[in-house]
Scaffold this motif. Structure first.
Motif, short mmCIF file in Angstrom:
data_model
loop_
_atom_site.label_atom_id
_atom_site.label_comp_id
_atom_site.label_asym_id
_atom_site.label_seq_id
_atom_site.Cartn_x
_atom_site.Cartn_y
_atom_site.Cartn_z
N VAL A 167 0.98 -1.08 0.23
CA VAL A 167 0.02 -0.12 0.08
C VAL A 167 0.90 1.37 -0.05
CG1 VAL A 167 -1.69 1.38 1.05
CG2 VAL A 167 -1.67 -1.15 1.02
N PHE A 168 0.55 2.24 -0.95
CA PHE A 168 1.42 3.32 -1.23
C PHE A 168 0.70 4.57 -0.73
CE2 PHE A 168 0.58 2.42 -5.44
CZ PHE A 168 -0.15 3.84 -5.96
N LEU A 169 -0.69 4.36 -0.98
CA LEU A 169 -1.54 5.32 -0.55
C LEU A 169 -2.70 4.84 0.33
CD1 LEU A 169 -2.65 8.40 -0.72
CD2 LEU A 169 -3.55 7.78 -3.15
N ASN A 170 -3.09 5.47 1.19
CA ASN A 170 -4.23 5.10 1.94
C ASN A 170 -5.38 6.33 2.30
OD1 ASN A 170 -6.22 4.19 4.00
ND2 ASN A 170 -4.83 2.76 4.77
N THR A 171 -6.62 6.35 1.97
CA THR A 171 -7.49 7.54 2.08
C THR A 171 -8.61 7.02 2.77
OG1 THR A 171 -8.33 7.30 -0.13
CG2 THR A 171 -6.51 8.67 0.14
N GLU A 253 10.93 10.81 0.09
CA GLU A 253 11.41 9.95 0.81
C GLU A 253 10.83 8.55 0.40
OE1 GLU A 253 11.34 10.49 4.95
OE2 GLU A 253 12.72 12.10 4.84
N LEU A 254 9.70 8.65 0.11
CA LEU A 254 8.84 7.59 -0.29
C LEU A 254 9.34 6.78 -1.52
CD1 LEU A 254 6.27 5.66 0.04
CD2 LEU A 254 5.17 7.12 -1.67
N ASN A 255 9.39 5.22 -1.37
CA ASN A 255 9.97 4.53 -2.40
C ASN A 255 9.10 3.33 -2.57
OD1 ASN A 255 11.42 2.12 -3.77
ND2 ASN A 255 12.74 3.61 -4.17
N LEU A 256 8.60 3.03 -3.59
CA LEU A 256 7.63 2.02 -3.88
C LEU A 256 8.10 0.57 -3.26
CD1 LEU A 256 6.31 2.72 -7.51
CD2 LEU A 256 4.93 3.17 -5.42
N TYR A 257 9.50 0.28 -3.14
CA TYR A 257 9.83 -0.78 -2.77
C TYR A 257 10.03 -1.14 -1.30
CZ TYR A 257 11.08 -1.27 -7.90
OH TYR A 257 10.96 -1.56 -9.15
N GLN A 258 10.10 0.27 -0.65
CA GLN A 258 10.20 0.06 0.81
C GLN A 258 9.13 -0.82 1.61
OE1 GLN A 258 10.55 4.07 1.89
NE2 GLN A 258 12.71 4.09 1.19
N GLN A 259 9.45 -1.35 2.61
CA GLN A 259 8.40 -2.30 3.26
C GLN A 259 8.28 -1.57 4.69
OE1 GLN A 259 6.48 -4.40 1.81
NE2 GLN A 259 7.35 -4.01 0.03
N ASP A 260 8.63 -0.19 4.92
CA ASP A 260 8.63 0.09 6.41
C ASP A 260 7.15 0.82 6.68
OD1 ASP A 260 8.64 2.33 4.61
OD2 ASP A 260 10.31 3.17 5.29
N GLY A 261 6.06 0.56 5.92
CA GLY A 261 4.98 1.30 6.08
C GLY A 261 4.82 2.68 5.85
N LEU A 264 2.11 7.32 1.06
CA LEU A 264 2.45 8.59 0.42
C LEU A 264 1.70 9.67 0.96
CD1 LEU A 264 1.66 9.13 -3.71
CD2 LEU A 264 0.82 10.72 -2.08
N ASN A 265 2.39 10.74 1.45
CA ASN A 265 1.74 12.04 1.95
C ASN A 265 1.37 13.24 0.82
OD1 ASN A 265 1.31 14.50 3.40
ND2 ASN A 265 3.12 14.15 4.80
N LEU A 266 -0.21 13.16 1.29
CA LEU A 266 -0.70 13.99 -0.23
C LEU A 266 0.17 15.40 -0.30
CD1 LEU A 266 -4.34 13.15 0.44
CD2 LEU A 266 -2.51 12.36 -1.21
N SER A 267 0.47 16.00 0.89
CA SER A 267 1.33 17.27 1.01
C SER A 267 2.74 17.45 -0.03
CB SER A 267 1.69 17.96 2.34
OG SER A 267 2.51 16.87 2.99
#
Length: 462
Positions: A167-171, A253-261, A264-267
């Motif tokens: 999950v890279f975006l949760n709204t 900082e966000l990377n699609l491969y990262q598994q650290d929870g 994506l920050n909308l700001s």
């Protein structure tokens, strides 16, 4: 511009495609065009045709019949032609917890599709979008789960195995997304719906770099005009290594491969269009560009207090990222009408649609043309009601997207015939012989009550 006198009409009978799935049509390196579509019977198809030679037989293959009670608009296939020539088609049913997909066993051979495979998810998955990341030799898959989560998967072995869904975006309600919809929350409460960003439209872009070419995945996202009441359109980029970037190239900082929870920050996203705070104001995201410069097509309109749209107000716009910021064009034209009437799930806000075209030229030479940052023209296709006629038109800008002028009326159908025109689509890598296709017929969203054909005009070389 299409030479209407020389162009021949071609139709794909009883075919439709999704608003929110890319890529649904591709011109491959073999020069053939592949169009994914679904029928009003819930069938998934792939059409292969030659837009250069009229004597070349076209081929059509039915890939699946979905287990659906009706053919809604979540079912369109996403088409990806790998650099190996193998063709991947991915699709979903309605409220099914799996993505289905099939590969051709032979390059460019639609008669060699393997058996259907299934990729499970932990919720109802829709809007699957697949692309090949040739820099990393991977297949990337984006999709929506349960209406409010956007997830990413990848395969490093041409679909034999896949990564876990990240999950890279949760709204969902109760998340940080709440702050963006405070002014409209009364509507959300009355409807009993989530405040989700329903739509995430992504396009792969290829551009030259010293020593070769690179790729990036440009996206735009926004909420549902009727349900989420979040109408600000935002955009960003994932580079070929999976890092989130602003439109000016700043890496986040966000990377699609990262598994650290981390999600994506909308700001961190760029605002393409800031919706007015008035509760009646609304918008529809319509297209994102597959070539540079970055462009996003959208429409604005108003809804009254009981959410009935006023068909006299929808207006088409194009936004271009230039000089370090998103700049919105002058109003291009009025949409004239909404496609679906008296449907109160948001479908009544669908418009005719827009699609970008840059003129790629010959198939197999895309990289040479895709860096269009110095281009002084841009063509856009628009479907709308113009007075007493439903039309498909092209518009061109000669000043980097600041203003668009009408170029050509490609199709005109008297309104009295009750045949609608919608969803112009430009195949990725489109050739001048067939720059766009569209849909004609009866339209009724989410019911299977529509009946339409895919229509195109082809200028054959022979």
């Amino acid at each position: 511009m299409i030479n209407l006198e020389n162009a021949k009409e071609r139709r794909i009978k009883r075919s439709n495609t999704d608003w929110w799935i890319n890529s649904k049509a591709v011109v491959a390196d073999n020069g053939l065009t592949y169009i994914g579509y679904y029928t009003d019977m819930g069938e998934i198809h792939l059409k292969e045709l030659d837009a250069k030679c009229s004597r070349t037989p076209s081929r059509d293959v039915r890939l699946a019949t979905l287990n659906c009670t009706f053919a809604d608009e979540h079912n369109s296939p996403s088409v990806c032609v790998l650099k190996s020539g193998r063709i991947l088609v991915a699709y979903t049913g309605h409220k099914v917890n799996a993505v289905k997909y099939r590969f051709t066993e032979k390059p460019y051979d639609v008669s060699s599709f393997s058996k259907e495979l299934s990729l499970p998810y932990d919720g109802a998955v829709t809007y699957v979008q697949v692309y090949e990341n040739t820099v990393r030799n991977e297949i990337w898959m984006f999709s929506r789960v349960d209406g409010y989560k956007w997830v990413f998967r990848y395969s490093r072995d041409e679909g034999e195995t896949w990564s876990e869904a990240r999950v890279f975006l949760n709204t969902d309600p109760g998340s940080a997304f709440d702050e963006y919809v405070k002014d409209r929350s009364i509507y959300v409460t009355e409807l009993g719906e989530t405040k989700s960003l329903f739509y995430f439209d992504v396009r792969k872009q290829t551009f030259p770099v010293p020593g070769g070419v690179d790729e990036q995945f440009f996206f735009a996202l926004y909420g549902h005009p009727y349900k989420s009441m979040e109408h600000t359109i935002r955009s960003g980029i994932f580079d070929s290594e999976g890092f989130l970037k602003s439109c000016d190239g700043t890496r986040r900082e966000l990377n699609l491969y990262q598994q650290d929870g981390k999600i994506l920050n909308l700001s961190e996203l760029d605002v393409v269009y800031q919706a007015p705070k008035e509760k009646e104001a609304s918008s529809r995201l319509l297209d994102v560009s597959s070539t540079l410069p970055l462009r996003v097509a959208f429409a604005t309109f108003e809804m009254d207090e009981i959410n009935n749209p006023d068909p006299a107000k929808p207006t088409y716009f194009s936004a271009t990222f230039r000089e370090g910021a998103w700049q919105i064009s002058e109003p291009i034209c009025k949409a004239g009408e909404f496609l679906a009437q008296n449907i109160y799930d948001g479908s009544q806000t669908y418009l005719g649609g827009m699609a970008y075209y840059y003129g790629v030229g010959e198939a197999g030479y895309e990289e040479e043309f895709l860096n269009m940052t110095t281009a002084d023209t841009n063509r856009i296709f628009i479907a709308r009601l113009d007075g007493e006629n439903r039309v498909l038109e092209s518009y061109v800008s000669h000043n980097f997207g600041k203003k668009y002028e009408k170029e050509q009326v490609i199709r005109s159908i008297p309104k009295e015939r009750n045949i609608k025109i919608w969803r112009p689509t430009v195949p990725i890598g489109a050739q001048d012989n067939m720059p766009v296709y569209w849909h004609e017929g009866q339209y009724s969203a989410h019911t299977g009550g529509w009946h339409c054909d895919t229509v195109m005009l082809v200028e054959y070389d022979d």
